[in-house]
Design an enzyme around this catalytic site. Structure first.
Site, PDB file in Angstrom:
ATOM      1  N   SER A 139     -42.752  97.115  10.052  1.00 22.32           N
ATOM      2  CA  SER A 139     -43.061  98.404   9.323  1.00 22.32           C
ATOM      3  C   SER A 139     -43.551  97.899   7.943  1.00 22.32           C
ATOM      4  O   SER A 139     -44.621  97.342   7.947  1.00 22.32           O
ATOM      5  CB  SER A 139     -41.744  99.279   9.440  1.00 22.32           C
ATOM      6  OG  SER A 139     -42.245 100.675   9.041  1.00 22.32           O
ATOM      7  N   GLU A 178     -49.013  99.069  15.360  1.00 20.58           N
ATOM      8  CA  GLU A 178     -48.027 100.232  15.556  1.00 20.58           C
ATOM      9  C   GLU A 178     -47.768 100.986  14.374  1.00 20.58           C
ATOM     10  O   GLU A 178     -48.406 100.667  13.170  1.00 20.58           O
ATOM     11  CB  GLU A 178     -46.687  99.610  15.931  1.00 20.58           C
ATOM     12  CG  GLU A 178     -46.252  98.869  14.589  1.00 20.58           C
ATOM     13  CD  GLU A 178     -45.011  99.555  13.577  1.00 20.58           C
ATOM     14  OE1 GLU A 178     -44.542 100.634  14.040  1.00 20.58           O
ATOM     15  OE2 GLU A 178     -44.949  99.129  12.596  1.00 20.58           O
ATOM     16  N   HIS A 212     -41.401 101.595  16.474  1.00 20.06           N
ATOM     17  CA  HIS A 212     -40.327 102.463  15.898  1.00 20.06           C
ATOM     18  C   HIS A 212     -39.577 103.021  17.074  1.00 20.06           C
ATOM     19  O   HIS A 212     -38.779 103.883  16.731  1.00 20.06           O
ATOM     20  CB  HIS A 212     -40.836 103.405  14.837  1.00 20.06           C
ATOM     21  CG  HIS A 212     -41.109 102.695  13.691  1.00 20.06           C
ATOM     22  ND1 HIS A 212     -42.315 102.124  13.464  1.00 20.06           N
ATOM     23  CD2 HIS A 212     -40.790 102.823  12.308  1.00 20.06           C
ATOM     24  CE1 HIS A 212     -42.484 101.673  11.990  1.00 20.06           C
ATOM     25  NE2 HIS A 212     -41.419 102.097  11.521  1.00 20.06           N
TER      26      HIS A 212
END
Length: 305
Positions: A115, A210, A275
């Site tokens: 992330s 992502e 996630h």
């Protein structure tokens, strides 16, 4: 191509550090998460700023200089065999000016996070270091998912056992074909946010993307920015991971296909990377082979030495 440098695998008894380069952690969540690491035989040390909080900005774990100093200390300490990020959130970009990546990349060390942590993977991978994009020490929901937990442990301790980075969950073919190259990428918003900065590194190889909480038009905007900047010029293949907590996941998937299919490179979607509950750890910076027809992603070397 930059030489590929693979850190040494972990073994029971190794000492590892936990840092918080981005947002603050709750002590109880961190304790639950790090218990998994201890169960694997690792000796876990929490760096001082990890459970702190910025004096005036509550979304940050401590001051930028403190987070950077702890990260540098953990990385350069020879007794630490790995550095695990406690969580993501926001904040890594703020501490980048306080780090010397040539100094850091001279040390081969296992590094785990995803992330917001993409902002650290990018300059380390650009200098040849293999890093692990995967569940973090304080991500109870993801470390608690057996599939993701087992993958992370395998990558760290028995990396040669991981022969398909998309298994066991699998992915779907979007554009058939095969591609080879270093596996790069991470969080879409962080990659777009890197454009024009000193840590920007144009990817050459297979790219993983992502994100979380981005609506369809925002994903469109981010991809369009990268396309206009020529970011995909040397990309040989695409692995689309999870885009969770969006307004309309079907719309996001359609946006991604509409923007990226015209590149004509082999592409899969629906990979369990990101996630969602199952977050399969993958080795960024490692040469890999994408068979988009069969929806497999094969490491061409063991991820760790």
């Amino acid at each position: 191509m930059t030489d590929v440098r693979r850190p040494a695998r972990l073994a029971a008894g190794d000492r590892v550090a936990v840092v918080a380069p981005s947002g603050p952690l709750k002590a109880e969540r961190l304790e639950i998460g790090t218990n998994y690491l201890r169960d694997w035989g690792l000796k876990v040390e929490i760096m001082p700023s990890t459970l702190a909080r910025h004096e005036s900005l509550p979304y940050l774990a401590s001051e930028d200089t403190a987070r950077a100093a702890d990260f540098r200390t953990a990385w350069l300490e020879p007794d630490f065999k790995a550095v695990f990020c406690g969580r993501g959130g926001y904040g890594v970009q703020r501490m980048l000016p306080h780090l010397d990546f040539d100094e850091l990349a001279a040390v081969e060390k296992v590094f785990v996070g995803f992330s917001d942590i993409t902002a650290l993977h990018e300059p380390l991978n650009a200098r040849g270091l293999v890093t692990i994009h995967g569940p973090m020490a304080g991500a109870v929901e993801q470390l608690g998912a057996a599939t993701g937990r087992d993958r992370l442990r395998d990558l760290l301790f028995t990396p040669e056992a991981v022969t398909d980075l998309l298994a066991p969950v699998g992915a779907r073919t979007v554009v058939a074909g095969t591609a080879e190259g270093r596996l790069l990428g991470g969080n879409l918003a962080l990659l777009a946010g890197s454009l024009g900065t000193p840590t920007f590194a144009r990817p050459a190889g297979i790219v993983v993307l992502e994100d979380v909480g981005e609506e369809g038009y925002k994903v469109d905007r981010l991809l369009t920015q990268l396309l206009r900047a020529g970011w995909f010029t040397e990309v040989t293949g695409l692995v689309i991971g999870d885009f969770t907590e969006s307004d309309d996941r079907d719309l996001v998937a359609e946006v991604i296909r509409e923007r990226l299919e015209p590149l004509g490179v082999p592409m899969v979607e629906g990979a369990a990377i990101g996630h969602d509950e199952v977050n399969l750890a993958i080795p960024l910076g490692l040469p890999a082979r994408l068979d988009a027809t069969a929806a497999t992603l094969t490491p061409l070397l063991p991820p760790l030495s």
